[in-house]
Design an enzyme around this catalytic site. Structure first.
Site, PDB file in Angstrom:
ATOM      1  NE  ARG A 103      -3.902   0.471   1.809  1.00  0.00           N
ATOM      2  CZ  ARG A 103      -5.129   0.754   2.209  1.00  0.00           C
ATOM      3  NH1 ARG A 103      -5.493   1.314   3.266  1.00  0.00           N
ATOM      4  NH2 ARG A 103      -6.393   0.074   1.618  1.00  0.00           N
ATOM      5  CG  HIS A 130      -8.145   0.210  -3.399  1.00  0.00           C
ATOM      6  ND1 HIS A 130      -7.621  -0.873  -3.138  1.00  0.00           N
ATOM      7  CD2 HIS A 130      -8.915   0.579  -2.327  1.00  0.00           C
ATOM      8  CE1 HIS A 130      -7.768  -1.274  -1.572  1.00  0.00           C
ATOM      9  NE2 HIS A 130      -8.878  -0.390  -1.384  1.00  0.00           N
ATOM     10  CD  GLN A 133     -12.988  -1.886  -1.822  1.00  0.00           C
ATOM     11  OE1 GLN A 133     -12.551  -2.036  -0.707  1.00  0.00           O
ATOM     12  NE2 GLN A 133     -14.293  -2.412  -1.855  1.00  0.00           N
ATOM     13  CG  ASP A 222     -13.710   6.195  -1.899  1.00  0.00           C
ATOM     14  OD1 ASP A 222     -13.648   6.198  -0.649  1.00  0.00           O
ATOM     15  OD2 ASP A 222     -12.366   6.450  -2.408  1.00  0.00           O
ATOM     16  CB  CYS A 262     -14.250   1.204  -1.003  1.00  0.00           C
ATOM     17  SG  CYS A 262     -13.756   2.911  -0.810  1.00  0.00           S
ATOM     18  NE  ARG A 290     -10.491  -5.318  -0.476  1.00  0.00           N
ATOM     19  CZ  ARG A 290      -9.724  -4.363   0.110  1.00  0.00           C
ATOM     20  NH1 ARG A 290     -10.337  -3.380   0.405  1.00  0.00           N
ATOM     21  NH2 ARG A 290      -8.705  -4.535  -0.026  1.00  0.00           N
TER      22      ARG A 290
HETATM   23  N1   CP Z   1     -11.376  -0.280   1.490  1.00  0.00           N
HETATM   24  C1   CP Z   1     -10.235  -0.339   2.044  1.00  0.00           C
HETATM   25  O1   CP Z   1      -9.200  -0.463   1.483  1.00  0.00           O
HETATM   26  O2   CP Z   1     -10.230  -0.122   3.453  1.00  0.00           O
HETATM   27  P1   CP Z   1      -8.889  -0.018   4.377  1.00  0.00           P
HETATM   28  O3   CP Z   1      -8.326   1.393   4.151  1.00  0.00           O
HETATM   29  O4   CP Z   1      -9.417   0.335   5.621  1.00  0.00           O
HETATM   30  O5   CP Z   1      -7.929  -0.842   4.052  1.00  0.00           O
HETATM   31  N1  NVA Z   2      -9.787   6.747  -1.890  1.00  0.00           N
HETATM   32  C1  NVA Z   2      -9.504   6.331  -0.594  1.00  0.00           C
HETATM   33  C2  NVA Z   2      -9.791   4.639  -0.525  1.00  0.00           C
HETATM   34  C3  NVA Z   2      -9.551   4.076   0.859  1.00  0.00           C
HETATM   35  C4  NVA Z   2      -9.824   2.719   1.096  1.00  0.00           C
HETATM   36  C5  NVA Z   2      -8.133   6.664  -0.161  1.00  0.00           C
HETATM   37  O1  NVA Z   2      -7.279   6.422  -1.004  1.00  0.00           O
HETATM   38  O2  NVA Z   2      -7.892   7.105   0.928  1.00  0.00           O
END
Ligand code: CP
Ligand code: NVA
Length: 303
Positions: A103, A130, A133, A222, A262, A290
């Site tokens: 990440r 992502h 997701q 989102d 998400c 997930r």
């Molecule tokens: N949706 C998602 O990726 O959540 P987190 O940021 O909690 O991993």
């Molecule tokens: N768009 C959001 C998604 C989190 C799962 C972010 O990048 O923070």
């Protein structure tokens, strides 16, 4: 030996492979093969630069249930956080691990990491994509609606990582996707252009959230301020105020439309309590999925 594959974006998989993964995830969710541990003896790293609840925990549980070991590595506690190069980190971790979930703030760094690593690299969220997701989103839509082809999906809000991955997912699985966002907050233009060139679905970018939700089968939103954009929060919140997924906008969609998010959700900003907690919301099934889809993905890449 199996050739290494990376999963950095949805387009790293074919539509056939995505269908296979969703079907396998549904099987795994049913409890079939619960006691099989196909990844016994393997070690999978989770290298995270940002916070996470769902991705981290669902990955760790998926890895455990498949019989492997997970090693969580916060970037802050790794030498990469003190300036060790991506090149060296990728090469060293490839000597210990069987796969790594990353990440990161920079999708370019993810590409660089994958290019120096001899093990599969899975994108656990970058600034542009992502994909894990989006796989769970597809699985949830299929479970609830019975098909993906010709589904009318509306996405309200920021043209961010989640939106880009949804575009890629819609383009390969034949879903129509209408994205409503304010000017200057559109999804990645290269993704949008390429997605439409496949001609398997209709992907549109609109200004009007009412037009996007009109007769939709599924409505998705989102956060308005993604991780790393906090400085821009006041300006973004002003821009997005008409894009809130509330009962009024949802009433434009089909009566049996589902609501997706998400998560994490900023209740009262991009979505109201009555909608996220309402009868059309499937957000907790979506979050659960997930786990199942990532088990299918890890099994697919590592066996
Ligand atoms: N949706 C998602 O990726 O959540 P987190 O940021 O909690 O991993
Ligand atoms: N768009 C959001 C998604 C989190 C799962 C972010 O990048 O923070």
């Amino acid at each position: 030996m199996k050739t290494k594959r990376d999963f950095l974006r949805i387009w790293d998989l074919s539509s056939k492979e995505i269908t296979f993964l969703i079907e396998r995830a549904i099987e795994l969710k049913s409890g079939i093969d619960a006691n099989k541990c196909p990844l016994i003896g393997k070690s999978i790293g989770l290298l995270f630069e940002k916070a996470s609840t769902r991705t981290r925990v669902s990955m760790e549980v998926a890895i455990y249930q498949l019989g492997a070991q997970s090693i969580y590595m916060s970037q802050k506690e790794m030498q990469i956080g003190r300036g060790e190069t991506i090149h060296d980190t990728a090469k060293v971790l490839s000597r210990y691990l069987d796969a790594v979930v990353i990440r990161t703030f920079s999708h370019m760094n993810l590409i660089e990491f994958a290019s120096h690593s001899s093990i599969p690299v899975i994108n656990g969220l970058s600034d542009i994509h992502h994909p894990c997701q989006a796989l769970a989103d597809l699985m949830t839509i299929l479970e609830k609606k019975g098909h993906l082809k010709s589904i009318r999906l509306a996405y309200l809000g920021d043209g961010n990582n989640v939106a880009n991955s949804l575009i890629e997912a819609a383009s390969v699985m034949g879903m129509d996707l209408s994205i409503a966002c304010p000017k200057g907050c559109e999804p990645n233009p290269d993704v949008f252009k390429k997605a439409n060139s496949f001609k398997k679905s209709r992907i549109t970018i609109l200004k009007d959230p009412g037009e996007a939700t009109h007769k939709a089968d599924a409505v998705y939103t989102d956060v308005w301020v993604s991780m790393g954009q906090e400085k821009d929060a006041p300006r973004k919140k002003r821009k997005f105020k008409n894009y809130q997924l509330n009962a009024d906008l949802l009433s434009n969609a089909k009566k049996d439309a589902i609501v997706l998010h998400c998560m994490p959700a900023h209740r009262g900003e991009e979505i109201t309590d009555d909608v996220i907690d309402g009868p059309q919301s499937v957000v907790f099934d979506q979050a659960e999925n997930r786990l199942h889809i990532q088990k299918a993905l890890l099994e697919f890449f590592l066996t």
